[in-house]
Design a protein around this motif. Structure first.
Motif, PDB file in Angstrom:
ATOM      1  N   GLN A  18       0.862  -1.200   0.000  1.00 43.46           N
ATOM      2  CA  GLN A  18       0.000   0.000   0.000  1.00 43.46           C
ATOM      3  C   GLN A  18       0.888   1.237   0.000  1.00 43.46           C
ATOM      4  OE1 GLN A  18      -1.021   1.211   3.845  1.00 43.46           O
ATOM      5  NE2 GLN A  18      -0.780   3.173   2.789  1.00 43.46           N
ATOM      6  N   ALA A  19       0.720   2.059  -1.018  1.00 43.90           N
ATOM      7  CA  ALA A  19       1.572   3.240  -1.151  1.00 43.90           C
ATOM      8  C   ALA A  19       1.351   4.212   0.006  1.00 43.90           C
ATOM      9  CB  ALA A  19       1.290   3.946  -2.471  1.00 43.90           C
ATOM     10  N   PRO A  20       2.433   4.825   0.486  1.00 39.81           N
ATOM     11  CA  PRO A  20       2.299   5.850   1.526  1.00 39.81           C
ATOM     12  C   PRO A  20       1.885   7.178   0.889  1.00 39.81           C
ATOM     13  CG  PRO A  20       4.608   5.489   1.005  1.00 39.81           C
ATOM     14  CD  PRO A  20       3.826   4.524   0.167  1.00 39.81           C
ATOM     15  N   MET A  21       0.646   7.588   1.122  1.00 37.19           N
ATOM     16  CA  MET A  21       0.105   8.808   0.528  1.00 37.19           C
ATOM     17  C   MET A  21       0.062   9.892   1.583  1.00 37.19           C
ATOM     18  SD  MET A  21      -2.930   6.955  -1.678  1.00 37.19           S
ATOM     19  CE  MET A  21      -3.315   5.777  -0.350  1.00 37.19           C
ATOM     20  N   SER A  26      -2.929   7.960   4.166  1.00 33.93           N
ATOM     21  CA  SER A  26      -2.259   6.750   4.669  1.00 33.93           C
ATOM     22  C   SER A  26      -2.009   6.841   6.168  1.00 33.93           C
ATOM     23  CB  SER A  26      -0.941   6.525   3.914  1.00 33.93           C
ATOM     24  OG  SER A  26      -1.177   6.332   2.549  1.00 33.93           O
ATOM     25  N   GLY A  27      -3.050   6.590   6.936  1.00 29.31           N
ATOM     26  CA  GLY A  27      -2.947   6.619   8.389  1.00 29.31           C
ATOM     27  C   GLY A  27      -2.884   5.232   8.985  1.00 29.31           C
ATOM     28  N   PRO A  28      -2.938   5.143  10.311  1.00 24.67           N
ATOM     29  CA  PRO A  28      -2.811   3.857  11.006  1.00 24.67           C
ATOM     30  C   PRO A  28      -3.862   2.826  10.617  1.00 24.67           C
ATOM     31  CG  PRO A  28      -2.455   5.669  12.531  1.00 24.67           C
ATOM     32  CD  PRO A  28      -2.932   6.285  11.258  1.00 24.67           C
ATOM     33  N   ARG A  29      -5.120   3.244  10.465  1.00 24.00           N
ATOM     34  CA  ARG A  29      -6.176   2.277  10.145  1.00 24.00           C
ATOM     35  C   ARG A  29      -5.939   1.605   8.806  1.00 24.00           C
ATOM     36  NH1 ARG A  29     -11.272   4.581   9.375  1.00 24.00           N
ATOM     37  NH2 ARG A  29     -12.176   2.486   9.531  1.00 24.00           N
ATOM     38  N   LEU A  30      -5.547   2.395   7.822  1.00 20.77           N
ATOM     39  CA  LEU A  30      -5.312   1.828   6.487  1.00 20.77           C
ATOM     40  C   LEU A  30      -4.096   0.913   6.496  1.00 20.77           C
ATOM     41  CD1 LEU A  30      -5.941   1.617   3.501  1.00 20.77           C
ATOM     42  CD2 LEU A  30      -4.645   3.728   3.122  1.00 20.77           C
ATOM     43  N   ALA A  31      -3.002   1.379   7.070  1.00 17.93           N
ATOM     44  CA  ALA A  31      -1.785   0.568   7.102  1.00 17.93           C
ATOM     45  C   ALA A  31      -2.019  -0.757   7.816  1.00 17.93           C
ATOM     46  CB  ALA A  31      -0.658   1.349   7.772  1.00 17.93           C
ATOM     47  N   ALA A  32      -2.701  -0.698   8.959  1.00 21.83           N
ATOM     48  CA  ALA A  32      -2.943  -1.914   9.732  1.00 21.83           C
ATOM     49  C   ALA A  32      -3.857  -2.878   8.978  1.00 21.83           C
ATOM     50  CB  ALA A  32      -3.554  -1.554  11.079  1.00 21.83           C
ATOM     51  N   ALA A  33      -4.882  -2.356   8.327  1.00 21.75           N
ATOM     52  CA  ALA A  33      -5.821  -3.217   7.606  1.00 21.75           C
ATOM     53  C   ALA A  33      -5.136  -3.943   6.458  1.00 21.75           C
ATOM     54  CB  ALA A  33      -6.989  -2.389   7.085  1.00 21.75           C
ATOM     55  N   VAL A  34      -4.279  -3.241   5.731  1.00 20.64           N
ATOM     56  CA  VAL A  34      -3.572  -3.856   4.609  1.00 20.64           C
ATOM     57  C   VAL A  34      -2.613  -4.931   5.115  1.00 20.64           C
ATOM     58  CG1 VAL A  34      -1.912  -3.452   2.755  1.00 20.64           C
ATOM     59  CG2 VAL A  34      -3.816  -1.857   3.101  1.00 20.64           C
ATOM     60  N   SER A  35      -1.862  -4.619   6.163  1.00 19.61           N
ATOM     61  CA  SER A  35      -0.922  -5.597   6.705  1.00 19.61           C
ATOM     62  C   SER A  35      -1.648  -6.820   7.255  1.00 19.61           C
ATOM     63  CB  SER A  35      -0.062  -4.950   7.796  1.00 19.61           C
ATOM     64  OG  SER A  35       0.839  -4.013   7.246  1.00 19.61           O
ATOM     65  N   GLU A  36      -2.755  -6.603   7.936  1.00 23.18           N
ATOM     66  CA  GLU A  36      -3.527  -7.721   8.488  1.00 23.18           C
ATOM     67  C   GLU A  36      -4.014  -8.657   7.387  1.00 23.18           C
ATOM     68  OE1 GLU A  36      -5.047  -8.831  11.817  1.00 23.18           O
ATOM     69  OE2 GLU A  36      -2.970  -8.179  12.010  1.00 23.18           O
ATOM     70  N   ALA A  37      -4.281  -8.100   6.205  1.00 26.52           N
ATOM     71  CA  ALA A  37      -4.793  -8.908   5.100  1.00 26.52           C
ATOM     72  C   ALA A  37      -3.688  -9.591   4.304  1.00 26.52           C
ATOM     73  CB  ALA A  37      -5.638  -8.034   4.172  1.00 26.52           C
ATOM     74  N   GLY A  38      -2.429  -9.360   4.679  1.00 24.15           N
ATOM     75  CA  GLY A  38      -1.333 -10.040   3.999  1.00 24.15           C
ATOM     76  C   GLY A  38      -0.508  -9.175   3.072  1.00 24.15           C
ATOM     77  N   GLY A  39      -0.880  -7.893   2.928  1.00 19.07           N
ATOM     78  CA  GLY A  39      -0.058  -6.967   2.160  1.00 19.07           C
ATOM     79  C   GLY A  39       0.918  -6.260   3.081  1.00 19.07           C
ATOM     80  N   LEU A  40       1.578  -5.233   2.570  1.00 20.95           N
ATOM     81  CA  LEU A  40       2.470  -4.422   3.392  1.00 20.95           C
ATOM     82  C   LEU A  40       1.883  -3.022   3.492  1.00 20.95           C
ATOM     83  CD1 LEU A  40       5.190  -4.238   4.938  1.00 20.95           C
ATOM     84  CD2 LEU A  40       6.209  -3.394   2.810  1.00 20.95           C
ATOM     85  N   TYR A  54       5.603   9.208  15.298  1.00 17.96           N
ATOM     86  CA  TYR A  54       5.756   8.226  16.373  1.00 17.96           C
ATOM     87  C   TYR A  54       4.398   7.805  16.935  1.00 17.96           C
ATOM     88  CZ  TYR A  54       6.964   6.314  20.951  1.00 17.96           C
ATOM     89  OH  TYR A  54       7.063   5.519  22.058  1.00 17.96           O
ATOM     90  N   GLN A  55       3.503   8.769  17.098  1.00 18.75           N
ATOM     91  CA  GLN A  55       2.176   8.450  17.629  1.00 18.75           C
ATOM     92  C   GLN A  55       1.418   7.526  16.674  1.00 18.75           C
ATOM     93  OE1 GLN A  55       1.215   9.121  20.684  1.00 18.75           O
ATOM     94  NE2 GLN A  55       3.146  10.226  21.031  1.00 18.75           N
ATOM     95  N   GLU A  56       1.565   7.744  15.370  1.00 22.24           N
ATOM     96  CA  GLU A  56       0.883   6.883  14.405  1.00 22.24           C
ATOM     97  C   GLU A  56       1.498   5.479  14.388  1.00 22.24           C
ATOM     98  OE1 GLU A  56       0.243   8.474  10.536  1.00 22.24           O
ATOM     99  OE2 GLU A  56      -1.261   9.885  11.278  1.00 22.24           O
ATOM    100  N   ILE A  57       2.805   5.397  14.565  1.00 25.12           N
ATOM    101  CA  ILE A  57       3.451   4.088  14.653  1.00 25.12           C
ATOM    102  C   ILE A  57       2.889   3.300  15.836  1.00 25.12           C
ATOM    103  CG2 ILE A  57       5.642   2.925  15.178  1.00 25.12           C
ATOM    104  CD1 ILE A  57       7.032   5.110  13.523  1.00 25.12           C
ATOM    105  N   LYS A  58       2.732   3.980  16.958  1.00 24.83           N
ATOM    106  CA  LYS A  58       2.162   3.324  18.141  1.00 24.83           C
ATOM    107  C   LYS A  58       0.744   2.828  17.858  1.00 24.83           C
ATOM    108  CE  LYS A  58       2.591   6.218  21.567  1.00 24.83           C
ATOM    109  NZ  LYS A  58       2.580   6.663  22.992  1.00 24.83           N
ATOM    110  N   GLN A  59      -0.022   3.617  17.129  1.00 26.85           N
ATOM    111  CA  GLN A  59      -1.388   3.211  16.809  1.00 26.85           C
ATOM    112  C   GLN A  59      -1.412   1.967  15.927  1.00 26.85           C
ATOM    113  OE1 GLN A  59      -4.114   6.433  15.561  1.00 26.85           O
ATOM    114  NE2 GLN A  59      -2.607   7.876  16.355  1.00 26.85           N
TER     115      GLN A  59
END
Length: 363
Positions: A18-21, A26-40, A54-59
């Motif tokens: 998932q491209a970092p936009m 491209s926030g925590p919810r999107l990044a986590a959802a993609v990774s959970e589904a098997g993407g990066l 840093y706060q978003e990384i924690k999320q």
């Protein structure tokens, strides 16, 4: 390359990044959802403070235990002519009056907190860090490697890919001219405007020039397109616009709706909003100001920031930066995790149709 490739792609079962936009999508919810589904999944640290990053990384860590990445912008050299920026500001005075706001301060800063962000990512490592708008120093890449982080760098030409290889990066992101948002050129040269290379050709050229895994980026919206870039030699595909319309995306609702709106049938590369070439949906602001915008990033980005914000608050997409790739009309309103699943199914079907090709995830 094989050991580096397997180590990197072992992080995500599906060859889908998932491209970092930057700017909110491209926030925590999107990044986590993609990774959970098997993407990066990726966080975009651009335009954020180091603490905000840093706060978003924690999320993300609170939402998934899967690997994810963080994207960082390289500092930009001082090359803009103040006179050209001042002249553009005069041209935008009418926009400021229309939206009842002030223009931003062009000299707001040009390093995007780069050194602080890199230090934070070394101190508290994430699995992957990618870089845009240039090549990090070898010392930065080495520091990331010492803490177990993979380093990826965007390239838009073979020459840039060679520089990425010399820096010791683990993979090159081959960004074709079809890509939405900012082109990740290492040097912003106006004479090169319009000289971008399509993603399939770029992947093939880079694969012959460097001994690094390649992540293909640019206009990719379907699993069949992922199959095509894998066949061209890429190890994975990076998709941005495809995830823009998902519920987890932080993009403005007007931006999401515009992707498939017949009023926005095509995209163009423009300097109108930021002073750097970026692909977006053609709207009034782009048409009226694109031809006159100077090559001045991030000065123009800072200058137009209040205008873009005011346009969004006024519900006016004609004044917003509607970044999108050439495949935007194929955007699907699906949850991000489900979109990864659908893309993987399409990829498997497309790959199975090719004689002698194996199905499955990242190679």
């Amino acid at each position: 390359m094989s050991s580096a490739l397997s180590a990197l792609t072992d992080l995500f079962p599906q060859p889908i990044v998932q491209a970092p936009m930057a700017g909110g999508p491209s926030g925590p919810r999107l990044a986590a959802a993609v990774s959970e589904a098997g993407g990066l999944g990726f966080l975009a640290a651009g335009y954020k403070t180091a603490d905000g990053m840093y706060q978003e990384i924690k999320q993300v860590r609170g939402l998934t235990g899967r690997p994810f990445g963080v994207n960082v912008f390289l500092p930009q050299p001082e090359h803009a002519e103040s006179g050209a920026v001042d002249l553009y500001a005069q041209q935008l005075a009418g926009e400021a009056a229309w939206y009842r706001t002030e223009l931003g301060e062009p000299d707001h800063g040009r390093d995007d907190g780069y050194e602080i962000k890199v230090a934070a990512l070394v101190d508290d490592p994430v699995p992957v860090v990618s870089f845009h708008f240039g090549v990090p120093a070898r010392e930065v890449v080495d520091a990331l490697h010492r803490v177990g982080t993979f380093a990826l760098v965007t390239a838009t030409t073979v020459e840039e890919a060679l520089a990425v290889e010399r820096a010791g990066a683990d993979a090159v992101i081959a960004q074709g001219v079809e890509a939405g948002g900012h082109q990740g050129t290492h040097r912003d040269l106006p004479e090169n405007d319009g000289a971008g290379i399509g993603v399939l050709t770029l992947v093939a050229l880079i694969r012959e020039a460097v001994d690094l895994p390649v992540v293909a980026a640019g206009g990719i919206m379907r699993g069949g397109q992922i199959a095509a870039v894998l066949a061209a030699g890429a190890s994975a595909a990076q998709l941005g616009t495809a995830f823009l319309a998902t519920p987890e995306s932080g993009a403005h609702a007007l931006h999401k709706a515009a992707l498939t709106d017949p009023l926005h049938p095509h995209t163009e590369l423009t300097r109108a909003f930021s002073g750097r070439p970026a692909r977006g949906l053609v709207n009034r602001f782009l048409r009226e100001h694109g031809p006159y915008a100077p090559a001045a990033y991030p000065e123009v980005h800072h200058l137009t920031a209040p205008l873009r914000k005011a346009a969004a608050e006024a519900g006016d997409p004609q004044g917003m930066a509607l970044w999108a790739g050439q495949g935007h009309r194929m955007a699907r309103d699906l949850p991000a995790g489900r979109l990864v699943e659908v893309l993987a199914e399409e990829l498997e079907a497309a790959t199975a149709a090719l004689p002698g090709r194996r199905t499955g995830g990242a190679r």
